[in-house]
Design a protein around this motif. Structure first.
Motif, mmCIF file in Angstrom:
data_model
loop_
_atom_site.group_PDB
_atom_site.id
_atom_site.type_symbol
_atom_site.label_atom_id
_atom_site.label_comp_id
_atom_site.label_asym_id
_atom_site.label_seq_id
_atom_site.Cartn_x
_atom_site.Cartn_y
_atom_site.Cartn_z
ATOM 1 N N PRO A 335 0.825 -1.210 0.000
ATOM 2 C CA PRO A 335 0.000 0.000 0.000
ATOM 3 C C PRO A 335 0.863 1.266 0.000
ATOM 4 O O PRO A 335 0.447 2.302 -0.533
ATOM 5 N N ALA A 336 2.065 1.174 0.591
ATOM 6 C CA ALA A 336 2.933 2.354 0.614
ATOM 7 C C ALA A 336 3.370 2.727 -0.800
ATOM 8 O O ALA A 336 3.364 3.904 -1.172
ATOM 9 N N ARG A 339 0.397 4.157 -2.670
ATOM 10 C CA ARG A 339 0.139 5.536 -2.267
ATOM 11 C C ARG A 339 1.104 6.484 -2.968
ATOM 12 O O ARG A 339 0.719 7.551 -3.435
ATOM 13 N N LEU A 344 -4.914 5.218 -3.423
ATOM 14 C CA LEU A 344 -5.127 5.015 -1.989
ATOM 15 C C LEU A 344 -6.547 4.493 -1.780
ATOM 16 O O LEU A 344 -7.457 4.869 -2.502
ATOM 17 N N GLU A 353 -9.432 -1.239 10.001
ATOM 18 C CA GLU A 353 -8.495 -0.931 8.933
ATOM 19 C C GLU A 353 -8.404 0.558 8.640
ATOM 20 O O GLU A 353 -7.480 1.007 7.975
ATOM 21 N N ILE A 356 -6.899 4.916 13.313
ATOM 22 C CA ILE A 356 -6.026 4.465 14.383
ATOM 23 C C ILE A 356 -6.605 5.097 15.634
ATOM 24 O O ILE A 356 -6.312 6.231 15.978
ATOM 25 N N LEU A 359 -4.994 7.175 18.624
ATOM 26 C CA LEU A 359 -4.252 8.398 18.330
ATOM 27 C C LEU A 359 -5.204 9.537 17.978
ATOM 28 O O LEU A 359 -6.395 9.353 17.783
ATOM 29 N N SER A 368 -1.032 9.618 6.045
ATOM 30 C CA SER A 368 -0.647 9.237 4.683
ATOM 31 C C SER A 368 0.318 10.213 4.034
ATOM 32 O O SER A 368 0.810 9.939 2.959
ATOM 33 N N ARG A 421 -7.751 12.226 5.471
ATOM 34 C CA ARG A 421 -6.431 11.661 5.278
ATOM 35 C C ARG A 421 -6.202 11.378 3.795
ATOM 36 O O ARG A 421 -5.147 11.669 3.251
ATOM 37 N N LEU B 199 2.013 5.090 14.783
ATOM 38 C CA LEU B 199 0.863 4.652 13.987
ATOM 39 C C LEU B 199 0.826 3.134 13.895
ATOM 40 O O LEU B 199 -0.216 2.505 14.064
ATOM 41 N N CYS B 202 -0.234 1.484 17.191
ATOM 42 C CA CYS B 202 -1.630 1.630 17.591
ATOM 43 C C CYS B 202 -2.571 0.848 16.697
ATOM 44 O O CYS B 202 -3.614 0.381 17.138
ATOM 45 N N ASN B 203 -2.261 0.738 15.419
ATOM 46 C CA ASN B 203 -3.094 -0.063 14.522
ATOM 47 C C ASN B 203 -2.299 -0.334 13.261
ATOM 48 O O ASN B 203 -2.312 0.443 12.316
ATOM 49 N N ARG B 205 -2.594 -2.540 10.876
ATOM 50 C CA ARG B 205 -3.357 -2.773 9.653
ATOM 51 C C ARG B 205 -3.762 -1.431 9.025
ATOM 52 O O ARG B 205 -3.582 -1.220 7.828
ATOM 53 N N ALA B 206 -4.311 -0.545 9.843
ATOM 54 C CA ALA B 206 -4.750 0.749 9.313
ATOM 55 C C ALA B 206 -3.555 1.545 8.803
ATOM 56 O O ALA B 206 -3.627 2.191 7.760
ATOM 57 N N ALA B 207 -2.441 1.488 9.523
ATOM 58 C CA ALA B 207 -1.247 2.223 9.095
ATOM 59 C C ALA B 207 -0.779 1.708 7.743
ATOM 60 O O ALA B 207 -0.458 2.481 6.847
ATOM 61 N N ARG B 208 -0.793 0.389 7.576
ATOM 62 C CA ARG B 208 -0.365 -0.199 6.316
ATOM 63 C C ARG B 208 -1.248 0.270 5.173
ATOM 64 O O ARG B 208 -0.772 0.713 4.128
ATOM 65 N N LEU B 209 -2.576 0.214 5.377
ATOM 66 C CA LEU B 209 -3.487 0.597 4.300
ATOM 67 C C LEU B 209 -3.441 2.094 4.033
ATOM 68 O O LEU B 209 -3.793 2.543 2.956
ATOM 69 N N ALA B 210 -3.003 2.878 5.022
ATOM 70 C CA ALA B 210 -2.871 4.317 4.795
ATOM 71 C C ALA B 210 -1.583 4.622 4.037
ATOM 72 O O ALA B 210 -1.293 5.773 3.747
ATOM 73 N N GLY B 211 -0.817 3.589 3.738
ATOM 74 C CA GLY B 211 0.386 3.804 2.950
ATOM 75 C C GLY B 211 1.632 4.055 3.773
ATOM 76 O O GLY B 211 2.599 4.610 3.277
ATOM 77 N N VAL B 212 1.622 3.645 5.048
ATOM 78 C CA VAL B 212 2.834 3.758 5.864
ATOM 79 C C VAL B 212 3.709 2.543 5.578
ATOM 80 O O VAL B 212 3.204 1.425 5.476
ATOM 81 N N LYS B 213 5.028 2.777 5.433
ATOM 82 C CA LYS B 213 5.921 1.647 5.136
ATOM 83 C C LYS B 213 6.162 0.867 6.409
ATOM 84 O O LYS B 213 7.169 1.035 7.095
ATOM 85 N N LYS B 317 -5.990 -6.605 20.837
ATOM 86 C CA LYS B 317 -4.734 -5.865 20.888
ATOM 87 C C LYS B 317 -3.728 -6.517 21.829
ATOM 88 O O LYS B 317 -3.532 -6.060 22.940
#
Lengths: 508, 321
Positions: A335-336, A339, A344, A353, A356, A359, A368, A421, B199, B202-203, B205-213, B317
């Motif tokens: 996904p990175a 993006r 996205l 999914e 977060i 936070l 993102s 985002r 990120l 804390c989550n 899966r969400a971080a991955r889908l948001a495009g975090v490496k 968690k």
């Protein structure tokens, strides 16, 4: 007649965090009757079955079984009252044997001083399988070593065995889409079993997406739509079209979906997908997405549209085919990477999914595009806060401040944070995977407007709608998927939207 | 009128409760110091205070890395063993390489951390299992390099002389460890990598889908942890002026006791407090004459009890993946 009703559902309601999944649904099933339950995804069929099985608690209304109040707290309690279910997702434990599965939780009937007499158990398991005319599956086999159809028959044998074994004469058997993994011959075998069950006085509730099957096997059919009971039909005088009409209904206005804001897309092709396949999930999917276009994907669960969406955002790796972005092929490893190339997704399961939760809103909005707001990997906290505040105002996210934890927000506002985002990331291709799932009507309306504005701003959008109406009304074009392939394509310009019936007929 | 006062009282009580909860770690530290001081006055003499700070410095450095791992929700059991290997590499290469042996030891830590992170993210081995394997591997490697402890020769002591510099009761290594902690605090707040780790923790899966490496930053966290473990090993060599292939052994336990002591989401202040408490207990028990064999019982129980008190039992968690 009254004592003949085996199970009665009276005004049952269920809501998840204020989002109604069932509203005042009533139905009943008599002894020896097979009743069908049909409706779109999310119409509430599975929820009702779960309530009857004691998996979920109801939030309103009541149930009667054999004329007595019935409110199971667990599937086990439901079993003792003579209610059994074959779950949509297979519930067998694959590293146990067939026999162990059939008598799961009832080992004590076969044990002396805590030691299980497996010989006896397997003999009884064999009888249980024979009772549903299954003779080719050894109860000593491990479930992981038998195919899906065989597993389904084992599930049915298990439920029938429970039904026969309970101290009541008549049991209620719930089948949640039991035929989706079976071939024609196996479906026939299942139907024989269902008729046998009914003939011996049990009641069967049959949920299926395949309307022809429902029409063949049942005596009466209930149709669910938008969490409500939309009609009761006697099968003998019902046609598929009548069921379709009841399932889809008509309550939409073009105003609700801002159809007047729909624009024709530009000529320029942004995303081109060529014969994309992912083994076992979807096959040879090809389509083009133009600039400013909203492309809707329809299909039932299991049609492959969800997996296609995950493959396009880099989360799943396709096994064959090509994705081209603005003319050049791209390899979406993660996904990175997607993006960075400009694709996205807004995920389907918002809480798992999407956001977060622990936070802050700021952290979530900026997740993102941290790179864009940094120099040499160092962030400017001021820039982050300013950008987040900007989006909070533009999308009218209701929060005391950007520092508030996202888990404190309502579903609609959470979803707006996810949209913020996505907008902040400045990706050109946006995959909306059920963007309005579980948000209230007002927030839904705002999200529709946002999608229109995104398309007008020149972003290309792939939409997996939560309902068929949403998908058709919002899109410029609709692709229908069935069994992993694209089964139909409809243009959906303003004023000439395709009929729901035509689209649904393509889906099934 | 009476109602209002009643309400203010309620609010006050609530505020006091929240304040006490937020600062519970600090109060525990103060209470422990007073307890040990009351049992033996020598606990707070100049000599022992310096000792406390020195003990704290080595543990704190290792805990900087462990804090990152806690934030991303992973675990590295091989920290102590990496510390031992770095310790023996540093001392045994000092004669031939001189100041470059600092780099060799740190480089080893980096490599060890990277390998663990790579195995964990790319080959999807739980960090607990992978690091359990590495813990044993590195422990043996340390013993293969140096069989028995030996001291640093006079000729090479010039390279570790800086460890002797001190300001009052505080030695330079202690200052180094505090500065390093500050760097970690800045890293977590002001860098893309640090925010991304938050990120992910804390989550994921969400971080991955948001495009975090996600994979890259997880490997980075493990690599940094390897480096801090190695730094801990070097500092121990400097302080003890010798090497010992088993020197890091007790540190994994102490580090996790310190990092997990104060619940909730990890951050550097909690780590500092945790390290303070663990150091005070460890040192205090020696001062009041508790048999050294008790220490593992104490710290093992400390980890379990602090988990019982602070674990988020939400279900999905899990703290360690």
């Amino acid at each position: 007649m009254e004592e003949n009703k085996l199970i009665e559902i009276l005004d049952v309601s269920k809501d998840y965090n204020g989002h109604p999944a069932l509203q005042n649904v009533s139905m009943h099933v008599r002894c020896g009757e097979i009743v069908g339950l049909v409706g779109e995804n999310g119409a509430g069929k599975s929820t009702l079955l779960k309530i009857i099985m004691g998996v979920e608690a109801l939030s309103g209304g009541s149930m009667l079984i054999r004329g007595e109040p019935y409110r199971p707290q667990s599937p086990r309690e439901a079993n003792t009252k003579g209610v059994g279910m074959v779950f949509q997702e297979q519930s067998l434990i694959t590293n146990l044997t067939v026999g162990q599965n059939i008598f799961f939780g009832e080992e004590k009937y076969f044990s002396r001083f805590g030691i299980v007499n497996y010989k006896e158990m397997y003999e009884e398991a064999e009888q249980a399988l024979c009772a549903v005319d299954v003779t080719n599956i050894s109860p000593r086999k491990y479930v992981r070593n038998i195919n899906f159809a065989a597993r389904q028959m084992v599930e049915i044998a298990k439920v029938v065995n429970q039904a026969n074994g309970c101290k009541h004469d008549n049991a209620v058997v719930l089948l949640d889409e039991p035929t989706s993994v079976l071939n024609d011959a196996e479906v026939e075998q299942l139907f024989v079993q269902m008729r046998k069950l009914a003939a011996s006085g049990h009641a069967v509730i049959f949920v299926s997406h395949r309307l022809d099957e429902v029409l063949r096997i049942t005596e009466r059919i209930y149709v669910f739509k938008d969490a409500k009971n939309a009609g009761e039909f006697v099968t003998a005088d019902t046609t598929e079209t009548m069921l379709y009409n009841a399932m889809v209904g008509h309550s939409t206005t073009s105003e609700y979906y801002y159809t007047d804001l729909q624009r024709d897309p530009a000529e320029e092709t942004v995303l081109e997908v060529k014969e994309l396949s992912l083994f076992g999930l979807f096959k040879d999917v090809s389509f083009q997405l133009r600039k400013g276009e909203i492309l809707g994907f329809c299909g039932v669960i299991g049609s492959g549209k969800e997996e296609l969406c995950y493959a396009l955002c880099g989360d799943l790796k396709p096994t064959a085919g090509q994705i081209c972005l603005k003319g050049s092929p791209v390899n979406l490893r993660s996904p990175a990477v997607a993006r960075r190339t400009g694709i996205l997704m807004i995920p389907q399961e918002r809480n798992i999914e999407g956001v977060i939760g622990k936070l802050s809103i700021n952290d979530n909005i900026n997740a993102s595009n941290l790179q864009k707001l940094s120099k040499f990997g160092i962030l400017s906290l001021k820039k982050l806060a300013v950008q987040a505040q900007d989006w909070i105002e533009r999308l009218r996210i209701k929060a005391t401040s950007g520092k508030e934890a996202v888990e404190q927000l309502s579903g609609g506002n959470m979803q707006k944070v996810v949209f913020a985002r996505m907008l902040a990331s400045e990706c050109d291709v946006v995959l909306l995977n059920h963007p309005t799932r579980g948000v209230d009507v007002g927030a839904k309306n705002e999200i529709y407007r946002l999608i229109r504005e995104m398309a007008q701003a020149g972003r290309s959008i792939i939409l997996l709608g939560d309902t068929l109406d949403e998908c058709i009304e919002m899109s410029n074009r609709v692709l229908v998927m069935m069994d992993g392939k694209i089964a139909g394509e409809f243009d959906a310009p303003v004023g000439h939207k395709p009929g729901n019936l035509d689209v649904i007929q393509c889906m099934m | 009128m009476r109602q209002t006062t009643g309400e203010t009282k309620k609010i006050n009580r609530h505020a006091v409760k929240a304040f006490l909860e937020a600062t519970a770690g600090a109060w525990a530290l103060v209470a422990l110091i007073l307890l040990f001081y009351s049992m033996n006055g020598a606990f707070l003499n100049q000599f022992n205070i310096r000792n406390l700070f020195n003990n704290m410095a080595t543990l704190l450095i290792m805990c900087c890395g462990a804090t990152l791992l806690r934030i991303i929700g992973s675990l590295d059991l091989s920290m102590g063993a990496v510390c031992s290997v770095a310790n023996v590499i540093f001392v045994s290469t000092l004669a031939s390489l001189g100041a470059a042996s600092y780099l060799v030891a740190i480089g080893f830590g980096m490599l060890a951390g990277f390998m663990l992170g790579f195995l964990h993210t790319k080959l999807k081995i739980p960090s607990f299992i992978a690091s359990l394997g590495f813990m044993n591997i590195w422990q043996s490697v340390a013993l293969l390099i140096v069989k028995t402890p030996f001291s640093i020769k006079k000729a090479q002591q010039v390279f570790i002389e800086w460890g002797k510099i001190r300001f009052g009761v505080i030695d330079l290594p202690t200052i180094f460890s505090i500065v390093l902690l500050g760097v970690f605090a800045l890293f977590l707040t002001y860098t893309v990598a640090g925010r991304s780790m938050d990120l992910i923790g804390c989550n994921e899966r969400a971080a991955r889908l948001a495009g975090v490496k996600t994979d890259r930053y997880k490997i980075l966290a493990f690599t940094i942890t390897g480096v801090t473990s190695a730094l801990c090993g070097i500092l121990l060599a400097i302080r003890l002026r010798s090497c010992d292939p088993a020197v890091g052994l007790p540190y994994t336990l102490l580090a996790y006791a310190a990092v997990f002591l104060i619940g909730g989401h990890g951050n550097v202040l909690k780590t500092l407090l945790g390290v303070g408490i663990v150091t005070v207990i460890d040192n205090g028990m020696t001062i009041i004459g508790v048999d050294a064999f008790w220490s593992r019982i104490i710290f093992g129980s400390l980890i379990i009890v602090s988990m019982i008190l602070t674990m988020d039992r939400g279900g999905r968690k899990a703290i360690v993946k």
